[in-house]
Structure formats: C-alpha cells, structure tokens
Design a protein around this motif. Structure first.
Motif, short mmCIF file in Angstrom:
data_model
loop_
_atom_site.label_atom_id
_atom_site.label_comp_id
_atom_site.label_asym_id
_atom_site.label_seq_id
_atom_site.Cartn_x
_atom_site.Cartn_y
_atom_site.Cartn_z
N UNK A 90 -27.44 39.07 -15.55
CA UNK A 90 -26.73 39.26 -14.29
C UNK A 90 -25.34 38.65 -14.23
N UNK A 91 -24.83 38.18 -15.37
CA UNK A 91 -23.49 37.59 -15.37
C UNK A 91 -22.45 38.70 -15.42
N UNK A 92 -21.84 39.00 -14.28
CA UNK A 92 -20.90 40.11 -14.19
C UNK A 92 -19.53 39.78 -14.77
N UNK A 93 -19.29 38.53 -15.14
CA UNK A 93 -18.01 38.17 -15.76
C UNK A 93 -18.10 38.11 -17.27
N UNK A 94 -19.19 37.57 -17.80
CA UNK A 94 -19.32 37.37 -19.24
C UNK A 94 -20.47 38.17 -19.85
N UNK A 95 -21.17 38.93 -19.03
CA UNK A 95 -22.28 39.75 -19.50
C UNK A 95 -22.28 41.07 -18.77
N UNK A 96 -23.42 41.46 -18.24
CA UNK A 96 -23.52 42.71 -17.48
C UNK A 96 -24.12 42.45 -16.10
N UNK B 155 -19.04 47.22 -27.27
CA UNK B 155 -19.50 48.33 -26.42
C UNK B 155 -19.69 47.97 -24.95
N UNK B 156 -19.43 46.72 -24.57
CA UNK B 156 -19.67 46.32 -23.18
C UNK B 156 -18.48 46.69 -22.30
N UNK B 157 -18.75 47.07 -21.05
CA UNK B 157 -17.70 47.43 -20.10
C UNK B 157 -17.06 46.17 -19.50
N UNK B 158 -15.75 46.25 -19.27
CA UNK B 158 -15.00 45.14 -18.69
C UNK B 158 -13.98 45.69 -17.68
N UNK B 159 -13.59 44.86 -16.71
CA UNK B 159 -12.56 45.29 -15.76
C UNK B 159 -11.17 45.26 -16.38
N UNK B 160 -10.22 45.88 -15.72
CA UNK B 160 -8.82 45.81 -16.16
C UNK B 160 -8.31 44.38 -15.99
N UNK B 161 -7.35 44.01 -16.83
CA UNK B 161 -6.79 42.65 -16.74
C UNK B 161 -5.97 42.52 -15.47
N UNK C 148 -20.71 59.32 -14.94
CA UNK C 148 -19.78 60.17 -15.68
C UNK C 148 -18.92 59.34 -16.64
N UNK C 149 -18.50 58.15 -16.19
CA UNK C 149 -17.73 57.26 -17.05
C UNK C 149 -18.58 56.78 -18.23
N UNK C 150 -19.85 56.49 -17.95
CA UNK C 150 -20.77 56.06 -19.02
C UNK C 150 -20.93 57.17 -20.05
N UNK C 151 -21.07 58.41 -19.59
CA UNK C 151 -21.21 59.55 -20.49
C UNK C 151 -19.97 59.71 -21.35
N UNK C 152 -18.80 59.60 -20.72
CA UNK C 152 -17.53 59.71 -21.45
C UNK C 152 -17.39 58.59 -22.47
N UNK C 153 -17.75 57.36 -22.07
CA UNK C 153 -17.64 56.20 -22.96
C UNK C 153 -18.57 56.37 -24.17
N UNK C 154 -19.78 56.85 -23.94
CA UNK C 154 -20.73 57.06 -25.04
C UNK C 154 -20.21 58.11 -26.02
N UNK C 155 -19.59 59.14 -25.48
CA UNK C 155 -19.03 60.18 -26.34
C UNK C 155 -17.92 59.60 -27.22
N UNK C 156 -17.03 58.82 -26.61
CA UNK C 156 -15.94 58.20 -27.37
C UNK C 156 -16.50 57.21 -28.39
#
Length: 561
Positions: A524-530, A321-327, A37-45
């Motif tokens: 597979x780099x979850x910090x600097x990639x996906x 366009x890449x997802x990242x965690x909150x600071x 659902x978040x991915x769908x919302x992000x793509x719309x935005x």
C-alpha cells in the motif's frame, strides 16, 4: 513469440476485445491509479521493450555493454479525429544518446541536431573550456603555483621557528630581570634592562623583515601569475556570458502547446514559480513530449501513465515496470500549462481529510496522552488541509496547549504521544533526541525475504525534484538507521517488526523499498511501492519514562491488519 501493436509509426493501436469505458476526465499526472486503457498501452509497450534492440543498457541483461541507465517511459491513450483509440509512447531524456527513436514521439526541441545552434554553441563553449584547461595545465602556470606555494610554506616554517625562538628568548629575558635585580647595582641593572629591551625590538624587526623578504620573492612570481589569471578571468567571463545566452535561447525554443492552442516557452512557464528559471532537463520528460505531439497532431488525450524500465538507480526507489507520477520540479509547471483546456481529475492530495468520529485515546493523565492515529489522517495541519490530530486534540483539550512530541506520516497509523503543557513536551522531546525512547512498528511487505533479522543504515534527504519523497544520499543525507525482525512469511508477504533508531521522514518506507535496503516495499505504499487499500505500517509499541512520575511507560496498540 511475443505479440504487440507497437510499430515504427507514432499512433499505436490498442487490441481491445470490447468497446472500452473511457475515463470522464484525464489522468491527474502527479498522483493517480492508472486507467485500464493506460495499463493496456503500457503492457503493449513493455512487451516491445523486452524484445527490442535499442542499443541502450537498462541493466536488465548481464552482459550488456555501456553505463546502466534505467528510464522512465510514458504512454498516452489518445483518440484521433476519426474516433479511433490508440496510444503514443515517449521516454524521458535521451535513449542510446539519441532523441529520435522509431515509434516514440520526438522531443520538443532537438538539442542533438549537429547543425543546430545548440551544438554549435556547445562546441564554442568546449573550445573555451579547452583554452582554460591548456592554461591551467601548462608547465609555466603549474611551476609558478608551485613556487608560490613553496615560498609560503617556507615562510610559515621560518615564522613558526622564529616565534618559538622569540618565546624562548622572552622567557630568558624575564628570568634575567628577576635574577639580576639583586646582583647588579642600580646603574648596571638599568643598562641590562636597556639591552634586553633592544633585544626585544630586534626580534620584532626580524619578524617584519621575514615577511618583507618573502613578499619581495612573491612579487616576482605574482607578477607572472597575474598574466595567467587575467587570461583565465577573461575566458571564464566569456564562457559565463555565452553559456547564459545559449541557455536562454534553448529555453525559448522549448515552446509548449495546451488544449486551448496557447503556446508558452520555458521562460514564460517558470518565471512565476519559486524556481524562476527552468531547471536542467526541463521539457525532456516523457509527459510534455506526449502532450506536445498529441496537440500538434490533433489527437485528443484520454489517459496517461508513466513507468520505470530497468535496474533501480542508486538513490531513488524505482522498480522495474512499476508506474510512477510525473516529476514535480520540472513537470508540474509545464503540465500545469499544457493541461489548460482539458478536464483533468481532481488532485486527491488537496481533498480535505475529515474524521467525524473521536480519536481513540489509549492512555491519558494530567500531563500527557497517547492515542491511536488512524491511517490517511494528518498529524499536524497541512498546507491545504487543517483537519489533523493536533486540531482535534485542541478541540478535545481547549484549556491546554496541545503539543505533539513526534509525528507519523499521514498514511501511517498507530501510537502518537501528546504533551499537555510545554514543560512536559520539553522533557519528552529530550528523550526522543537522546534516543532513549523505544519504538516498534509492524508492517506487511509486498514480498518474501529470507533474512530473519538485520540492520539497515541508508542516509536520507528530501528529493528536491519530488517532494516529499526521500532519496538515499551518502553525500548530503542524514543518518537513518533501522533494526528489523521478521515475524512471519506467508502467501508471498512478510510480516515484519521495525525498530527505528533514528526518526527520519519516510525512513521505514525507504529502508523497506530501496534496493540497498530490503528491496521490498510495504504493502500500500503509494510513494515507494504500489497503491492499495491502505499503507500497511503501524506504530505498535512505545516505551519511555514518564516525565513527572519517572515510571516506565510501555504502551501497546495492536495493528488492525
């Protein structure tokens, strides 16, 4: 033409083809895989952002005017009181020098309100700064500083010349005492010694008088200079007091709700943290804005995600366009309060990473051993997890003092060198310090590169806002150097060998992902990639001198990918 649901309202509908499966718990914002659902919302935005004219230069258009500033955007999937699903959108900081942009939730406190106390206080501070600048750039102030500097420079030059003369004259007097001792009578020699003594005294007097003369001239200028200094000190103290009061008042205006309806301001939220005071920009990130709007408007938070929009910044690894965690430094305390009362996913980082099977040992003798560390397993005990290579090896060697000579990131697999006693450890560490150890890592990059080999040199330091991530920093970073050689390029991926010359934290991961490095993250780099099944990085080869036998050790441990 692009179609999107984003509008000038705050609640944006989701185009759902079927009834969605809602997540059982809300997104843990500091380490997550975005819900569908978040991915769908992000793509719309994102579709909206591609066509919208927001008067902001994200660095995506060649002829755009203004400073290039990429932005973090956030989407929060919410449910209204009628049970309808939609999403809220927010951006971090300001957009086109504005806090209010149609379709995006507003900031918790608007510091840009021209009639608000902040802008009035800011103007008062600017006026004080102007007064300070006028004094420091005035002809009188500059002239007095120049005269003082000139006087001191002349004094230093005269002092240096006089000391040189004193040194030369002292040598002459010393020579006279030797040569005249045999030529003169005892009485005449005594007269000479007295004369030489007086000469020495006179030169000492000249030294003192040189400073006295300088001091008299300085006194005149310092008296005039002190008037300027007094004014400047008063103005700077006023500025400091006013700035502190203004900052405190601002922090009190940032009041954050949580799911229980409780409110805390920034001062309350940060008072028991290690920072104690809120850092600059606290409360201006997308996530707190989203939570605040949802709570104020009786909307139930369902899921959330944040993504980067725009050109990559110079220091951080940020991909369009890449997802990242909150600071962490700014948002972790705030969201910790705001998520009270919500059912939130567990922090996966706090999960105990256990390994039931024994570690694979690739070489062992009486002095050292080398093993193949599996991915997602700590080298040494962490803050929340004791299970690690070190603890398992201590169980394996209960009569030895197990000492890791180097470490690998938790997500990285491959060769780890362990000493069985302190003497061996010290000798092996010296080889690492002297950079005589040869290392080779193999990695799979999430893209294709045309260069066959090369060298990357980007200095690194820890990101204080997002530990343990690293930043490229030419001012405070430590030297980090990597040589690379491409092995194979196929199916949109690159197999590569890395030869690290230095051993900084996350060096290979940042050098691969950063825009000034290879600009392609490791798979597979979850910090600097996906995120993927695993980080495709493996310490494959290690060459060093055995500390006892002095023979060359060349150990290979093939990558499992």
């Amino acid at each position: 033409m692009a179609h999107f649901s984003f509008s000038n309202t705050f609640f944006h509908t989701l185009n759902l083809k079927k009834a969605p499966q809602l997540p059982e718990k809300f997104t843990f914002p500091f380490y997550y895989t975005p819900h569908e659902l978040s991915v769908l919302a992000a793509k719309d935005l994102q579709t909206y952002l591609e066509t919208a004219d927001l008067n902001h230069n994200f660095g995506l258009k060649a002829k755009a005017e203004g400073l290039v500033i990429g932005k973090m955007f956030g989407v929060m999937v919410v449910q209204n009181q009628d049970g309808d699903l939609g999403y809220l959108a927010a951006f971090s900081g300001k957009l086109a020098e504005s806090n209010k942009v149609p379709g995006f939730v507003s900031t918790v406190f608007d510091t840009l309100d021209p009639d608000g106390f902040y802008k009035i206080g800011e103007q008062e501070l600017n006026e004080i700064n102007y007064e300070i600048e006028c004094i420091e750039t005035s002809d009188g102030f500059i002239e007095i500083k120049a005269q003082i500097k000139k006087l001191l420079a002349n004094y230093e030059a005269d002092l240096l010349a006089l000391k040189q003369t004193i040194k030369e004259e002292k040598a002459k007097r010393k020579q006279l005492r030797i040569t005249e001792a045999e030529k003169l009578s005892a009485e005449a020699y005594e007269v000479l010694l007295e004369k030489l003594k007086n000469e020495s005294i006179q030169y000492n007097i000249k030294l003192k008088m040189l400073w006295v003369g300088c001091e008299k001239k300085l006194a005149f200028y310092k008296s005039a200079f002190s008037e300027y200094e007094t004014k400047l000190e008063d103005l700077k103290e006023r500025r400091k007091t006013k700035s502190a009061a203004l900052q405190k008042k601002i922090h009190q205006q940032y009041k954050f709700l949580n799911a229980r309806g409780e409110t805390k301001d920034l001062l309350d939220i940060f008072k028991n943290t290690t920072l104690r005071v809120p850092p600059a920009g606290a409360g201006e990130c997308a996530a707190p804005k989203l939570f605040q709007f949802a709570y104020e408007n009786k909307l139930k938070p369902i899921a959330m995600a944040e993504f980067w929009w725009g050109a990559s910044p110079k220091s951080e690894v940020r991909k369009h366009k890449q997802f990242y965690p909150s600071c962490r430094s700014k948002c972790e305390p705030i969201l910790g309060h705001m998520m009270h009362g919500l059912q939130v996913e567990d922090n996966p980082i706090l999960e105990e990473k256990k390994l039931d099977e024994p570690l694979e040992i690739v070489f062992e003798d009486d002095y050292l051993l080398l093993l193949n560390k599996p991915p997602e397993f700590l080298s040494v005990p962490g803050k929340t997890s004791l299970a690690s290579v070190q603890t398992k090896m201590q169980e394996y060697l209960p009569d030895n003092k197990v000492l890791l000579v180097h470490r690998l990131d938790m997500s990285t697999s491959g060769i780890l060198l362990i000493a069985k006693n302190e003497r061996t450890h010290k000798k092996l560490q010296k080889q690492f310090i002297n950079r005589t150890v040869k290392k080779r890592y193999v990695a799979i990059l999430n893209g294709e590169i045309s260069r066959k080999f090369g060298e990357i040199e980007l200095p690194l330091r820890v990101d204080l806002d997002n530990r343990p991530q690293q930043l490229v920093c030419y001012e405070h970073g430590k030297l980090a150097k990597t040589i690379y050689k491409v092995v194979e390029v196929s199916n949109g991926k690159t197999r590569i060998h890395f030869y690290p010359i230095t051993g900084r934290t996350h060096q290979l991961r940042v050098h691969a992902a950063h825009s000034n490095g290879l600009n392609i993250p490791i798979v597979g780099d979850d910090l600097y990639g996906t995120h993927d099944e695993r980080l495709m990085l493996h310490a494959e080869y290690l060459e060093f001198e055995h500390p006892v036998s002095k023979t060359k050790m060349a150990i290979t441990c093939k990558a499992p990918f």
